[in-house]
Design an enzyme around this catalytic site. Structure first.
Site, mmCIF file in Angstrom:
data_model
loop_
_atom_site.group_PDB
_atom_site.id
_atom_site.type_symbol
_atom_site.label_atom_id
_atom_site.label_comp_id
_atom_site.label_asym_id
_atom_site.label_seq_id
_atom_site.Cartn_x
_atom_site.Cartn_y
_atom_site.Cartn_z
ATOM 1 N N GLU A 162 0.801 -1.239 0.000
ATOM 2 C CA GLU A 162 0.000 0.000 0.000
ATOM 3 C C GLU A 162 0.830 1.285 0.000
ATOM 4 O OE1 GLU A 162 -2.704 -0.642 3.308
ATOM 5 O OE2 GLU A 162 -3.348 -2.567 2.517
ATOM 6 N N GLU A 267 -6.448 -11.064 -0.608
ATOM 7 C CA GLU A 267 -7.337 -10.432 0.378
ATOM 8 C C GLU A 267 -8.790 -10.317 -0.112
ATOM 9 O OE1 GLU A 267 -5.599 -7.041 2.327
ATOM 10 O OE2 GLU A 267 -3.555 -7.734 1.970
HETATM 11 O O1 G3I Z 1 -5.102 -9.111 19.016
HETATM 12 C C1 G3I Z 1 -5.328 -7.823 19.577
HETATM 13 C C2 G3I Z 1 -5.901 -7.914 20.931
HETATM 14 O O2 G3I Z 1 -4.958 -8.529 21.784
HETATM 15 C C3 G3I Z 1 -6.289 -6.533 21.420
HETATM 16 O O3 G3I Z 1 -6.885 -6.615 22.680
HETATM 17 C C4 G3I Z 1 -7.235 -5.851 20.451
HETATM 18 C C5 G3I Z 1 -7.598 -4.429 20.891
HETATM 19 O O4 G3I Z 1 -7.712 -3.561 19.800
HETATM 20 O O5 G3I Z 1 -6.621 -5.790 19.212
HETATM 21 C C6 G3I Z 1 -6.272 -7.053 18.686
HETATM 22 O O6 G3I Z 1 -5.557 -6.827 17.532
HETATM 23 C C7 G3I Z 1 -6.285 -6.439 16.394
HETATM 24 C C8 G3I Z 1 -5.922 -7.438 15.280
HETATM 25 O O7 G3I Z 1 -6.492 -7.023 14.079
HETATM 26 C C9 G3I Z 1 -6.393 -8.866 15.588
HETATM 27 O O8 G3I Z 1 -7.782 -8.894 15.641
HETATM 28 C C10 G3I Z 1 -5.859 -5.052 15.998
HETATM 29 O O9 G3I Z 1 -6.326 -4.127 16.954
HETATM 30 C C11 G3I Z 1 -6.427 -4.703 14.639
HETATM 31 O O10 G3I Z 1 -5.895 -3.458 14.209
HETATM 32 C C12 G3I Z 1 -6.040 -5.765 13.641
HETATM 33 O O11 G3I Z 1 -6.625 -5.454 12.427
HETATM 34 C C13 G3I Z 1 -6.064 -6.048 11.284
HETATM 35 C C14 G3I Z 1 -5.678 -4.946 10.309
HETATM 36 O O12 G3I Z 1 -5.215 -5.498 9.087
HETATM 37 C C15 G3I Z 1 -4.528 -4.106 10.871
HETATM 38 O O13 G3I Z 1 -3.384 -4.868 11.023
HETATM 39 C C16 G3I Z 1 -7.064 -6.999 10.657
HETATM 40 O O14 G3I Z 1 -7.271 -8.110 11.523
HETATM 41 C C17 G3I Z 1 -6.548 -7.480 9.307
HETATM 42 O O15 G3I Z 1 -7.543 -8.226 8.658
HETATM 43 C C18 G3I Z 1 -6.183 -6.284 8.432
HETATM 44 O O16 G3I Z 1 -5.616 -6.771 7.226
HETATM 45 C C19 G3I Z 1 -5.218 -5.774 6.271
HETATM 46 C C20 G3I Z 1 -4.043 -6.334 5.491
HETATM 47 O O17 G3I Z 1 -3.031 -6.708 6.376
HETATM 48 C C21 G3I Z 1 -3.540 -5.329 4.466
HETATM 49 N N1 G3I Z 1 -4.614 -4.887 3.586
HETATM 50 C C22 G3I Z 1 -5.800 -4.399 4.250
HETATM 51 C C23 G3I Z 1 -6.327 -5.444 5.247
HETATM 52 C C24 G3I Z 1 -7.584 -4.971 5.880
HETATM 53 O O18 G3I Z 1 -7.372 -3.821 6.633
#
Ligand code: G3I
Length: 380
Positions: A162, A267
């Site tokens: 990105e 994705e």
């Molecule tokens: O696991 C922690 C947990 O311990 C904590 O208490 C909680 C509180 O916010 O957060 C949890 O982590 C979250 C994680 O997902 C697991 O669920 C993060 O906050 C959250 O930001 C994270 O979001 C991910 C996001 O990327 C940011 O990394 C999504 O699961 C994931 O599907 C998404 O994937 C991205 C690709 O990598 C790149 N392209 C876009 C795509 C969608 O945004």
């Protein structure tokens, strides 16, 4: 074509020859990996809970249906390299072990991204931006430690994620601000040095937009002109119910394939919930308030809407099949509706239906038509 796909294609072709039935439709279509064998790999993103065995039914689907996996979160910088001297390997190791045990193609996601970067990487002890040289050194160490650890085990890396805005311009991330646009070629070079055999990809969302597609085209062309190894482009398939048009993504596939690199539709998911903005994006920082208006299907999905989703999914897969020689892999972003990130973004706590397996781990009705179409697709 990547080394894993070559093996699959060879085994598949051999199977057809031996059975002498290359024009006979297979009546026992049941899985994505079999139906699309010889066309492209089909994969899914898996999460740490699933890898740790907390969701055996999801893992059953992964093993049965897919031949490629990517870790949804555990290889992102904030998770794997949260502090300068700290690498946390347990979850990423478990992911790679799982994939190897099940003989799956493995994608590492993602080395350099503006989002989920560990905050330490851009600043010095007094909180000021580090110098260009220092950030390059830190990026090199980050990439080479991770890629080096899994050398020969991970088939391909999303090296840079990105970097381009929807209007085709550079995203003004910290990487870009401090290093300049060369951060992209440096990232690819560092990854190549660490594992010369691994495939290296550029991955982005919104690629069906003309300006964004052009921006990515020029980015990759520029890398090629500088003899930087870039093997493929990941077109993130975060789809909405009504946008993009299938033809818009098809135009991007045609344009980007003219660069001579593999294309991957990465994705893949399709939100059917009302979208609170005009932009098709996967920008993680978006966040809107939950309201009933934006969560209309918490009690279940009406048949008519369900049918529209399946028709749209079928249309996309038909287009992917038409271009299967340009596409090396299609990867879903998640296994089933229940734990898709779509339920929580850009509004937390909604009920979405973005994938092709439901909350009860069942393949959705109508998916068999997609599989049958793949199985019967004649190579033109
Ligand atoms: O696991 C922690 C947990 O311990 C904590 O208490 C909680 C509180 O916010 O957060 C949890 O982590 C979250 C994680 O997902 C697991 O669920 C993060 O906050 C959250 O930001 C994270 O979001 C991910 C996001 O990327 C940011 O990394 C999504 O699961 C994931 O599907 C998404 O994937 C991205 C690709 O990598 C790149 N392209 C876009 C795509 C969608 O945004």
């Amino acid at each position: 074509m990547n080394r894993y796909k070559k093996q699959i294609v060879t085994v598949f072709a051999l199977g057809l020859l031996l059975s002498g039935c290359n024009n006979t439709p297979n009546q026992d279509i049941s899985t994505f990996k079999d139906a699309f064998a010889g066309k492209f790999l089909v994969g899914a993103a898996i999460n740490v809970g699933q890898i740790a065995g907390q969701e055996p039914k999801a893992i059953e689907i992964v093993k049965k249906q897919f031949n490629s996996v990517v870790a949804e979160n555990c290889m992102k910088m904030e998770n794997i390299h949260p502090e300068e001297e700290v690498f946390i390997w347990e979850e990423a190791d478990a992911f790679v072990d799982f994939a190897e045990k099940n003989n799956m193609h493995i994608v590492g996601h993602t080395l350099v991204w503006h989002s989920q970067a560990a905050p330490w990487i851009f600043v010095d002890d007094s909180g000021e931006d580090v110098s260009r040289e220092e950030l390059i050194e830190r990026m090199k160490n980050h990439i080479q430690t991770i890629v080096g650890r899994y050398k020969g085990r991970i088939d391909g890396w999303d090296v840079v994620n990105e970097a381009i805005e929807n209007d085709g311009s550079w995203r003004e991330s910290k990487w870009y601000q401090i290093i300049g646009p060369e951060y992209v070629e440096l990232a690819f070079q560092f990854a190549q040095e660490a594992d010369p055999e691994a495939e290296l990809y550029y991955n982005d969302f919104g690629v069906s937009g003309r300006s964004k597609c052009d921006g990515i085209y020029h980015l990759v062309k520029n890398l090629q002109e500088k003899n930087v190894k870039v093997d493929g482009i990941g077109l993130q398939g975060h789809l909405n119910f009504d946008i993009p048009k299938i033809s818009e993504m098809e135009t991007s596939i045609e344009k980007l394939s003219s660069l001579g690199v593999d294309l991957m539709v990465t994705e893949v998911d399709m939100t059917i919930l009302p979208w609170p903005s005009d932009e098709v994006t996967a920008e993680v920082s978006l966040n809107y308030e939950l309201s009933k208006e934006f969560n209309p299907y918490s009690g279940g999905l009406p048949d008519s809407v369900y049918q529209q989703v399946m028709d749209r999914y079928t249309g996309f897969f038909e287009m992917f099949l038409k271009h299967h020689e340009k596409i090396s892999r299609v990867t879903f972003w998640g296994v089933h509706d229940g734990n898709s990130w779509r339920n929580d973004w850009p509004i937390e706590g909604r009920t979405d239906f973005p994938l092709l397996f439901d909350r009860n781990y069942r393949m959705k009705e109508g998916v068999e038509d997609i599989l049958e179409m793949a199985e019967n697709w004649e190579t033109k």
